[in-house]
Design a protein around this motif. Structure first.
Motif, PDB file in Angstrom:
ATOM      1  N   GLU A 207       0.718  -1.258  -0.151  1.00 46.14           N
ATOM      2  CA  GLU A 207       0.045  -0.084  -0.137  1.00 46.14           C
ATOM      3  C   GLU A 207       0.894   1.369   0.028  1.00 46.14           C
ATOM      4  OE1 GLU A 207      -2.164  -0.097   3.900  1.00 46.14           O
ATOM      5  OE2 GLU A 207      -0.327   0.761   4.692  1.00 46.14           O
TER       6      GLU A 207
ATOM      7  N   ASN B  28       1.457   5.709  -2.171  1.00 47.21           N
ATOM      8  CA  ASN B  28       0.395   6.595  -1.977  1.00 47.21           C
ATOM      9  C   ASN B  28       0.650   7.965  -1.899  1.00 47.21           C
ATOM     10  OD1 ASN B  28      -1.938   7.380  -0.817  1.00 47.21           O
ATOM     11  ND2 ASN B  28      -1.672   5.952   0.914  1.00 47.21           N
TER      12      ASN B  28
ATOM     13  N   SER C 226       0.663   9.685   1.431  1.00 42.17           N
ATOM     14  CA  SER C 226       1.673   9.578   2.486  1.00 42.17           C
ATOM     15  C   SER C 226       2.530  10.664   2.778  1.00 42.17           C
ATOM     16  CB  SER C 226       2.526   8.431   1.665  1.00 42.17           C
ATOM     17  OG  SER C 226       3.732   8.370   2.538  1.00 42.17           O
ATOM     18  N   GLN C 227       2.749  10.960   3.901  1.00 39.77           N
ATOM     19  CA  GLN C 227       3.636  11.812   4.226  1.00 39.77           C
ATOM     20  C   GLN C 227       5.222  11.572   3.854  1.00 39.77           C
ATOM     21  OE1 GLN C 227       3.138  13.908   7.639  1.00 39.77           O
ATOM     22  NE2 GLN C 227       1.100  13.791   7.311  1.00 39.77           N
ATOM     23  N   THR C 228       5.719  10.716   3.622  1.00 47.51           N
ATOM     24  CA  THR C 228       7.064  10.036   3.329  1.00 47.51           C
ATOM     25  C   THR C 228       6.975  10.227   1.856  1.00 47.51           C
ATOM     26  OG1 THR C 228       6.377   7.877   3.826  1.00 47.51           O
ATOM     27  CG2 THR C 228       7.825   8.819   5.160  1.00 47.51           C
TER      28      THR C 228
ATOM     29  N   ASN D  34      -1.131   4.426  -5.589  1.00 51.54           N
ATOM     30  CA  ASN D  34      -2.201   5.097  -5.583  1.00 51.54           C
ATOM     31  C   ASN D  34      -1.941   6.651  -6.027  1.00 51.54           C
ATOM     32  OD1 ASN D  34      -4.318   6.408  -4.495  1.00 51.54           O
ATOM     33  ND2 ASN D  34      -4.341   5.438  -2.564  1.00 51.54           N
TER      34      ASN D  34
ATOM     35  N   ASP E 251      -4.360   2.282  -8.774  1.00 48.11           N
ATOM     36  CA  ASP E 251      -5.467   3.049  -7.745  1.00 48.11           C
ATOM     37  C   ASP E 251      -5.669   4.346  -8.048  1.00 48.11           C
ATOM     38  OD1 ASP E 251      -6.835   3.417  -5.476  1.00 48.11           O
ATOM     39  OD2 ASP E 251      -5.265   2.588  -4.206  1.00 48.11           O
TER      40      ASP E 251
ATOM     41  N   ASN F 287      -7.899  -0.778  -9.714  1.00 47.85           N
ATOM     42  CA  ASN F 287      -8.324  -0.476  -8.375  1.00 47.85           C
ATOM     43  C   ASN F 287      -8.807   0.944  -8.475  1.00 47.85           C
ATOM     44  OD1 ASN F 287      -8.910  -0.423  -5.655  1.00 47.85           O
ATOM     45  ND2 ASN F 287      -6.736  -0.360  -5.051  1.00 47.85           N
TER      46      ASN F 287
ATOM     47  N   ILE G 288     -10.787  -4.631  -9.424  1.00 48.00           N
ATOM     48  CA  ILE G 288     -11.331  -4.721  -8.056  1.00 48.00           C
ATOM     49  C   ILE G 288     -12.937  -4.122  -8.032  1.00 48.00           C
ATOM     50  CG2 ILE G 288     -11.390  -3.761  -5.875  1.00 48.00           C
ATOM     51  CD1 ILE G 288      -8.423  -3.848  -5.819  1.00 48.00           C
TER      52      ILE G 288
ATOM     53  N   LEU H 150     -15.446  -2.600  -6.257  1.00 51.11           N
ATOM     54  CA  LEU H 150     -15.626  -1.819  -4.891  1.00 51.11           C
ATOM     55  C   LEU H 150     -17.010  -1.766  -4.648  1.00 51.11           C
ATOM     56  CD1 LEU H 150     -13.682  -0.361  -2.862  1.00 51.11           C
ATOM     57  CD2 LEU H 150     -14.664   1.736  -4.088  1.00 51.11           C
TER      58      LEU H 150
ATOM     59  N   ASP I 111     -14.354  -6.116  -3.175  1.00 48.38           N
ATOM     60  CA  ASP I 111     -13.968  -5.394  -2.134  1.00 48.38           C
ATOM     61  C   ASP I 111     -14.871  -4.780  -1.322  1.00 48.38           C
ATOM     62  OD1 ASP I 111     -12.971  -3.574  -0.300  1.00 48.38           O
ATOM     63  OD2 ASP I 111     -11.341  -2.650  -1.472  1.00 48.38           O
TER      64      ASP I 111
ATOM     65  N   GLY J 246      -8.979  -2.864   1.840  1.00 51.80           N
ATOM     66  CA  GLY J 246      -7.946  -2.133   2.220  1.00 51.80           C
ATOM     67  C   GLY J 246      -7.858  -2.207   3.806  1.00 51.80           C
TER      68      GLY J 246
ATOM     69  N   SER K 171      -5.427  -1.631   6.203  1.00 50.76           N
ATOM     70  CA  SER K 171      -5.374  -0.751   7.077  1.00 50.76           C
ATOM     71  C   SER K 171      -6.299   0.392   7.413  1.00 50.76           C
ATOM     72  CB  SER K 171      -4.157   0.240   6.549  1.00 50.76           C
ATOM     73  OG  SER K 171      -2.926  -0.772   6.122  1.00 50.76           O
ATOM     74  N   ASN K 172      -7.334   0.454   6.635  1.00 52.17           N
ATOM     75  CA  ASN K 172      -8.597   1.434   6.642  1.00 52.17           C
ATOM     76  C   ASN K 172      -8.955   1.027   8.296  1.00 52.17           C
ATOM     77  OD1 ASN K 172      -8.435   1.477   3.957  1.00 52.17           O
ATOM     78  ND2 ASN K 172     -10.267   1.181   3.905  1.00 52.17           N
TER      79      ASN K 172
ATOM     80  N   ARG L   6      -1.703   0.244  15.583  1.00 50.30           N
ATOM     81  CA  ARG L   6      -2.246   0.000  14.490  1.00 50.30           C
ATOM     82  C   ARG L   6      -2.065  -1.326  14.155  1.00 50.30           C
ATOM     83  NH1 ARG L   6      -2.724   4.668  10.056  1.00 50.30           N
ATOM     84  NH2 ARG L   6      -3.928   2.932   8.968  1.00 50.30           N
TER      85      ARG L   6
ATOM     86  N   ILE M  53      -4.877  -5.399   0.702  1.00 50.45           N
ATOM     87  CA  ILE M  53      -3.985  -4.075   0.403  1.00 50.45           C
ATOM     88  C   ILE M  53      -3.427  -3.754   1.965  1.00 50.45           C
ATOM     89  CG2 ILE M  53      -3.704  -1.730  -0.402  1.00 50.45           C
ATOM     90  CD1 ILE M  53      -6.335  -2.303  -1.969  1.00 50.45           C
TER      91      ILE M  53
HETATM   92  N1  THG Z   1      -9.882  -0.395  -1.134  1.00 45.05           N
HETATM   93  C1  THG Z   1      -9.153  -0.526  -2.335  1.00 45.05           C
HETATM   94  N2  THG Z   1      -8.283   0.360  -2.634  1.00 45.05           N
HETATM   95  C2  THG Z   1      -7.962   1.183  -1.444  1.00 45.05           C
HETATM   96  C3  THG Z   1      -8.506   1.081  -0.286  1.00 45.05           C
HETATM   97  C4  THG Z   1      -9.385   0.141   0.050  1.00 45.05           C
HETATM   98  N3  THG Z   1      -6.726   1.950  -1.722  1.00 45.05           N
HETATM   99  C5  THG Z   1      -6.303   2.996  -0.700  1.00 45.05           C
HETATM  100  C6  THG Z   1      -6.657   2.389   0.707  1.00 45.05           C
HETATM  101  N4  THG Z   1      -7.859   1.625   0.634  1.00 45.05           N
HETATM  102  C7  THG Z   1      -5.454   1.393   0.927  1.00 45.05           C
HETATM  103  N5  THG Z   1      -4.334   2.103   0.916  1.00 45.05           N
HETATM  104  C8  THG Z   1      -3.861   2.473   2.318  1.00 45.05           C
HETATM  105  C9  THG Z   1      -2.540   3.120   2.083  1.00 45.05           C
HETATM  106  C10 THG Z   1      -2.148   3.776   3.282  1.00 45.05           C
HETATM  107  C11 THG Z   1      -2.797   3.723   4.607  1.00 45.05           C
HETATM  108  C12 THG Z   1      -4.074   3.254   4.441  1.00 45.05           C
HETATM  109  C13 THG Z   1      -4.481   2.342   3.325  1.00 45.05           C
HETATM  110  C14 THG Z   1      -2.180   4.391   5.755  1.00 45.05           C
HETATM  111  N6  THG Z   1      -1.240   5.062   5.778  1.00 45.05           N
HETATM  112  C15 THG Z   1      -0.870   5.797   6.965  1.00 45.05           C
HETATM  113  C16 THG Z   1      -1.905   6.924   7.322  1.00 45.05           C
HETATM  114  O1  THG Z   1      -2.442   7.442   6.415  1.00 45.05           O
HETATM  115  O2  THG Z   1      -1.645   7.211   8.597  1.00 45.05           O
HETATM  116  C17 THG Z   1       0.699   6.321   6.760  1.00 45.05           C
HETATM  117  C18 THG Z   1       0.947   7.078   5.428  1.00 45.05           C
HETATM  118  C19 THG Z   1       2.288   7.717   5.645  1.00 45.05           C
HETATM  119  O3  THG Z   1       3.339   7.031   5.121  1.00 45.05           O
HETATM  120  O4  THG Z   1       2.260   8.903   6.062  1.00 45.05           O
HETATM  121  O5  THG Z   1      -3.089   4.393   6.860  1.00 45.05           O
HETATM  122  O6  THG Z   1     -10.075   0.143   1.163  1.00 45.05           O
HETATM  123  N7  THG Z   1      -9.769  -1.186  -3.213  1.00 45.05           N
END
Ligand code: THG
Length: 292
Positions: free
Chosen positions: A6, A9, A12-14, A45, A75, A96, A120, A122, A160, A195, A197-198, A208, A228
Motif C-alpha cells: 500500500e 500512495n 503518504s507523508q513520506t 495510488n 489505484d 483499483n 477490483i 468496490l 472489495d 484495504g 489498514s483502513n 495500529r 492491500i
Molecule cells: N480498497 C481499495 N483500494 C484502496 C483502499 C480500499 N486504496 C487506498 C486504501 N484503501 C488502501 N491503502 C492505504 C494506504 C495507506 C494507509 C491506509 C490504506 C495508511 N497510511 C498511513 C496513514 O495514513 O496514517 C501512513 C501514511 C504515510 O506514510 O504517511 O493508513 O479500501 N480497493
C-alpha cells in the motif's frame, strides 16, 4: 493470501512529495523495498489525479517498472489515467477500482474488458457506503450481472467489501467479516480483497498493527483471498503466509465464542485477545483498548 503493498500512495507523508515532485529515486527505492518485503502486487495510488492524470500514471508505472516486475494495482478514480496506465503496463494488471456508482461502473468495465485487466469491484453504490452485509451481497450480485453481461468472467473480478475504521463504526467492521463469509456462495470464481489498514485509521500509530493483524486473521478465516496492506509489518506478512498458527488458533477460538481467560495468556497474546474483543464488538473500542 495475495498481498498488495500500500505504501506508494500520494497521501503518504513520506513518499507523497516524491510522487508529486516526480522524483524517481525514492519511488523506486520504495517499490524495491515493497517487493523485498513480500509484496505480490504493488499498489500505485495517485488519488483522483484531476490534473494531468494520464501523464502522472504513466510516469509512476514506468518509474516502478524499471526496478521490479511485480504486477501493479492501479489505484485511481480517474478513468482516463487508468486507461493510460493499462497501456504502458508490461505485466498483468489490477484496476483499483470500479464502484457501482451510476455513470462509473459501465465505462470502467468497458476498459477492463478492452485491456483484459483484472479489476477490483468496490461495493460502493449509488447511495454511497453499503449499510450492512446484505446490502454488500446485493451490490455484488448487481456488479457481477453487469460485468458478466459485458463479457467479463468472475475470475477477473476481486470483490472489495470496503473496510471502515473501527474508530468510526463497529457494526461496519463486523458486517465486512460477515459478508466475506457469504462471498464464495454469491460469487463463485471471484477473488476478494480489501484495504486492510483502513480498519485502524485514526487509532494510535504504535497500536495500529494489532488491529490490522487481528482483523486480517478474522477476514482470512472467512475466505478473504488478498488484501492491500503495509508489507513492512513483518508479523502481518508472517500471518498472511501461515507462519503464526498459534496466534491464528487463538483468534479462531475466540471467534467461535470460546471464553478465553486473558490473564492466563502471554502479554503478547493478551494484546491479540483484547483486540479480538473490540473487533467483534464484545468490548467497546477506545484508544486505550489494549489496557482494559
Ligand atoms: N480498497 C481499495 N483500494 C484502496 C483502499 C480500499 N486504496 C487506498 C486504501 N484503501 C488502501 N491503502 C492505504 C494506504 C495507506 C494507509 C491506509 C490504506 C495508511 N497510511 C498511513 C496513514 O495514513 O496514517 C501512513 C501514511 C504515510 O506514510 O504517511 O493508513 O479500501 N480497493
Amino acid at each position: 493470501m495475495i498481498l498488495i503493498a500500500e505504501s506508494l500512495n500520494i497521501m503518504s507523508q513520506t513518499i507523497g512529495p516524491a510522487l508529486k515532485g516526480r522524483d524517481p529515486k525514492p519511488v523506486q527505492e520504495m517499490a524495491k523495498k515493497e517487493a523485498e518485503a513480500g509484496a505480490d502486487y504493488i499498489d500505485l495510488n495517485i488519488g483522483p489525479a484531476r490534473k494531468e492524470g494520464e501523464a502522472f500514471m504513466e510516469w509512476v508505472i514506468k518509474t516502478v517498472q524499471e526496478v521490479t516486475d511485480k504486477p501493479l494495482s492501479l489505484d485511481t478514480t480517474n478513468l482516463s489515467a487508468m486507461e493510460a496506465g493499462l497501456k504502458v503496463c508490461r505485466n498483468k494488471t489490477l484496476m483499483n477500482s470500479i464502484s457501482l456508482q451510476p455513470n462509473r461502473m459501465e465505462p470502467g468495465l468497458k476498459i477492463a474488458r478492452q485491456y483484459n485487466s483484472d479489476l477490483i469491484g468496490l461495493l460502493w453504490g449509488a447511495e454511497g457506503m453499503p449499510r450492512d452485509a446484505n446490502e454488500r451481497a446485493l451490490h455484488t450480485v448487481d456488479f457481477l450481472l453487469k460485468a458478466n453481461e459485458m463479457g467479463i468472467p468472475n475470475e477477473n473480478i476481486w470483490i472489495d467489501p470496503i473496510v471502515t475504521p473501527i474508530s468510526v463504526e463497529i457494526n461496519q467492521v463486523k458486517a465486512c467479516v460477515e459478508f466475506t463469509a457469504m462471498l464464495a456462495e454469491i460469487a463463485p470464481g471471484c477473488k476478494s480483497t480489501c484495504g486492510l489498514s483502513n480498519v485502524s485509521n485514526g487509532t494510535p500509530a504504535n497500536l495500529r498493527p494489532y488491529l490490522n493483524r487481528t482483523y486480517l486473521i478474522m477476514l482470512m478465516r472467512n475466505g478473504m483471498q488478498s488484501a492491500i496492506v503495509d508489507v513492512f509489518d513483518t508479523e502481518l506478512v508472517k500471518i498472511a503466509r501461515g507462519e503464526k498458527p498459534e496466534l491464528v488458533s487463538l483468534v479462531h477460538r475466540m471467534m467461535d465464542g470460546e471464553q478465553v481467560d486473558i490473564t492466563r495468556l502471554s502479554p503478547e497474546e493478551a494484546k491479540y485477545a483484547r483486540t479480538v474483543r473490540v473487533l467483534t464488538g464484545a468490548s467497546l473500542y477506545s484508544h486505550s483498548w489494549l489496557e482494559v
